[in-house]
Design an enzyme around this catalytic site. Structure first.
Site, PDB file in Angstrom:
ATOM      1  N   ASP A  19       0.733  -1.316  -0.010  1.00 30.29           N
ATOM      2  CA  ASP A  19       0.040  -0.101   0.151  1.00 30.29           C
ATOM      3  C   ASP A  19       0.720   1.165  -0.013  1.00 30.29           C
ATOM      4  OD1 ASP A  19       0.564  -0.644   2.894  1.00 30.29           O
ATOM      5  OD2 ASP A  19      -0.360   1.296   3.026  1.00 30.29           O
ATOM      6  N   ASP A  46       5.367   0.344   3.370  1.00 29.70           N
ATOM      7  CA  ASP A  46       5.589  -1.084   4.226  1.00 29.70           C
ATOM      8  C   ASP A  46       5.391  -2.366   3.206  1.00 29.70           C
ATOM      9  OD1 ASP A  46       2.857  -1.074   3.925  1.00 29.70           O
ATOM     10  OD2 ASP A  46       2.551  -0.087   5.756  1.00 29.70           O
ATOM     11  N   TYR A  67      -6.262   1.338   8.364  1.00 29.16           N
ATOM     12  CA  TYR A  67      -7.099   1.872   7.394  1.00 29.16           C
ATOM     13  C   TYR A  67      -8.474   1.742   7.879  1.00 29.16           C
ATOM     14  CZ  TYR A  67      -3.371   2.503   3.829  1.00 29.16           C
ATOM     15  OH  TYR A  67      -2.123   2.897   3.233  1.00 29.16           O
ATOM     16  N   GLU A 120       6.258   9.626   3.396  1.00 26.04           N
ATOM     17  CA  GLU A 120       5.780   8.363   2.811  1.00 26.04           C
ATOM     18  C   GLU A 120       4.704   8.408   1.674  1.00 26.04           C
ATOM     19  OE1 GLU A 120       4.148   3.895   4.558  1.00 26.04           O
ATOM     20  OE2 GLU A 120       3.804   5.833   5.707  1.00 26.04           O
TER      21      GLU A 120
END
Length: 628
Positions: free
Chosen positions: A220, A223, A372, A611
């Site tokens: 995603d 990671d 999420y 990120e």
């Protein structure tokens, strides 16, 4: 092009400002401090009827303008001044003549690009001045029209600079890079035509614990977890880009790459849906994964598979996956009809599953909640119904949309969690096409979609906050995901308005298709480097971009260069804490972006800003296809 007589007053003002700017002072002068007096416009000034389209293409692309107004109390900020009714403003520099065409919406820097969307900065101006050659003469003529009147008398023009030395943004290159990014996010067995060569195969045992093949899909963000909820939204937005801007993608020879990016996701989503009422929503555990800093190719963290089913519901996850597969089915209709049919079958089954088993998915997959968490499932059901109707024209889905008791209201954002805006926009398309009446529930959808757009373009009654540099800003953590999704909505809606020959009536005035594209271009330019820091927030684009991106694979030496295993904690010691650029450039990634004051810290530990995520770039693909 016709010549105009010199304007000594304007020439004197320009030369004196150039002398001031060349003195090394880092601030910009207030004209009152260097003894200037305002230029006065009168109704006797001549109208100049030249158009920007008459300029050479290179001049059209490179034309820039800067205006400083004495009413702006922020001494170090340049602002663009809009003047209703001003027809044309002409300025010649270094023997060249350029024209700014104006409309009743304000100054236009390129055809259809209103001035409120243009932002200027001290650094840009200083670079502009340094790049100018000797200026021998300044020619200035101010045009007027019937509605100039006395409202413009006494107007200050402290400075206006034009130069052909500012390069245009290479949207086509950014488009290519945006799709390249998805190859760096791939999990599974990489194909022979893999272009991102520093990546290797990974996650080859995914699903084994559940007795199912779950190899493939996308990580995603930075990671090594495969979260199904944002992955499905990524696929939906990539598919919407291909559906809406397929011709533009094809013209830039990027349609195949876009379809490849979609298919890498849909192949996995099909695997994750082995039965009508079963859907795997996550592989890997965010907590154990985040405790380690490892390459995906040799990660040793648990790869547990988590699912929803008829006893453990998740209507939001099932609904979003249905939307993704329905949208992808449209994208593949011409290129691969058989595959498109397969996608549609899964989409229909998932929609039924979602309708029959309401609830948010984190109640069934608790480990996903910390990363999420879904705020509800009604939006995903509307979103899925809208895509299924667009795909099939089946009134079953239209009836579902028309009978909904909650169309969402005016939303503050469009994201992986909140799909109401997406559903509202798709229904608005039906209204604009005359396929449903602009009354009742259908008018409600349209009104809510357009209010969201009005707020984004700063003409609504609850405008989205903007940074001093002009970037739409929602929150500190990964703000650019909301910016790119809002940009896509405006881009798609401009297409719908153009086809319907319609405009939006916002509280702050009427907004047309060209206004929306101007807004989108201003945000795209900011992301790609036209911002106070002069930094591109797309990795690998331009000369200045984030070097220490928060991304495990990019920050650790490629396994193809060094096969020595990187341990869980050793990765933090050797690579995460290393004060040096990442060894692998994550080309095309959109990082979280700057804060509300346009500040950005390039550090791996700065995960809120540094990120990237797949949901950031997916909407930008369609935007770039339109702009390229």
């Amino acid at each position: 092009m016709r010549e105009f007589p010199p304007n000594p007053e304007a020439e004197s003002m320009f030369v004196r400002f150039m002398s001031f700017a060349g003195s090394g002072d880092s601030t910009l002068p207030d004209p009152r401090e260097i003894g200037e007096k305002p230029l006065t416009l009168s109704s006797s000034t001549k109208v100049v009827n030249h158009k920007i389209s008459q300029l050479a293409p290179s001049h059209q692309q490179s034309m820039k303008a800067r205006i400083i107004t004495p009413t702006d109390k922020r001494r170090n900020t340049l602002t663009t001044l809009c003047i209703d009714g001003l027809c044309d403003l002409l300025l010649g520099l270094a023997g060249r003549t350029f024209i700014i065409q104006c409309t009743d919406r304000g100054t236009v820097f390129a055809e259809g690009e209103p001035c409120w969307a243009i932002d200027s900065y001290d650094a840009e101006l200083r670079a502009l001045i340094q790049g100018l050659k000797a200026v021998s003469q300044l020619k200035l003529e101010l045009g007027s029209s019937q509605n100039l009147g006395t409202s413009l008398l006494g107007l200050w023009f402290s400075l206006l600079l034009l130069s052909q030395g500012v390069a245009s943004v290479d949207y086509a290159s950014a488009l290519t890079k945006s799709l390249l990014y998805y190859e760096a996010q791939r999990s599974g067995n990489l194909p022979p035509n893999q272009r991102v060569q520093w990546r290797g195969n990974s996650g080859l045992q995914d699903g084994k614990d559940a007795g199912i093949d779950l190899v493939g899909g996308y990580y995603d963000a930075g990671d090594n977890v495969k979260f199904g909820f944002p992955m499905a939204f990524t696929v939906t937005m990539l598919s919407w880009s291909a559906v809406e801007f397929g011709a533009e993608l094809s013209a830039k020879k990027e349609l195949k790459h876009a379809l490849d990016a979609i298919k890498w996701g849909t192949d996995y989503l099909i695997k994750a849906h082995p039965q009508p009422d079963v859907l795997y929503g996550e592989v890997g555990d965010g907590n154990s994964d985040h405790a380690c800093w490892m390459r995906p190719e040799d990660m040793t963290t648990p790869r547990t598979a988590y699912r929803i089913d008829d006893q453990h519901p998740g209507a939001d996850l099932a609904g979003e996956t249905a939307a993704a597969l329905a949208a992808a089915s449209i994208a593949f209709r011409k290129a691969n009809p058989q595959y498109a049919s397969k996608l549609l079958t899964h989409a229909k089954q998932l929609f039924v599953f979602a309708r029959n088993h309401p609830g948010v998915y984190q109640t069934s997959i608790p480990v996903a909640g910390a990363f999420y968490s879904s705020s509800g499932f009604e939006d995903e059901l509307l979103w899925a119904a809208a895509w299924l109707h667009r795909n099939t024209n089946d009134h079953t889905y239209l009836d579902y949309l028309g009978s909904s008791g909650n169309t969402g209201g005016t939303r503050s954002m469009f994201s992986w969690d909140d799909k109401f805006v997406g559903a509202q926009v798709l229904v608005s398309k039906l209204v604009l096409e005359g396929k449903v009446q602009n009354t009742g529930k259908w008018a409600e959808y349209r009104s809510e979609a357009e209010q969201f757009i009005c707020n984004c373009v700063q003409k609504g009654n609850n405008n989205v906050q903007r940074s001093p540099g002009g970037l739409l800003w929602w929150q500190p953590w990964n703000d650019l995901q909301y910016t790119t999704s809002a940009m896509f909505v405006a881009t798609a809606y401009s297409e719908y308005l153009t086809a319907a020959r319609a405009t939006i009536q916002c509280q702050g005035g009427r907004v047309g298709p060209s206004d929306l594209i101007s807004f989108v271009r201003s945000q795209a330019n900011y992301i790609l480097g036209s911002n106070p820091k002069g930094m591109s927030y797309m990795v690998g684009f331009g000369s200045s971009y984030p070097q220490m991106v928060h991304h495990r694979g990019a920050s650790i030496v490629s396994i193809k260069k060094d096969r020595t295993p990187v341990t869980c904690k050793g990765g933090y010691d050797m690579w995460f804490n290393r004060n040096a650029p990442n060894p692998n450039v994550l080309v095309g990634a959109i990082v979280g972006g700057p804060d509300q004051n346009d500040a950005y810290t390039d550090s791996r530990s700065n995960f809120q800003q540094a990120e990237p995520a797949t949901v950031n770039t997916a909407p930008f693909v369609g935007v770039l296809a339109k702009l390229a």
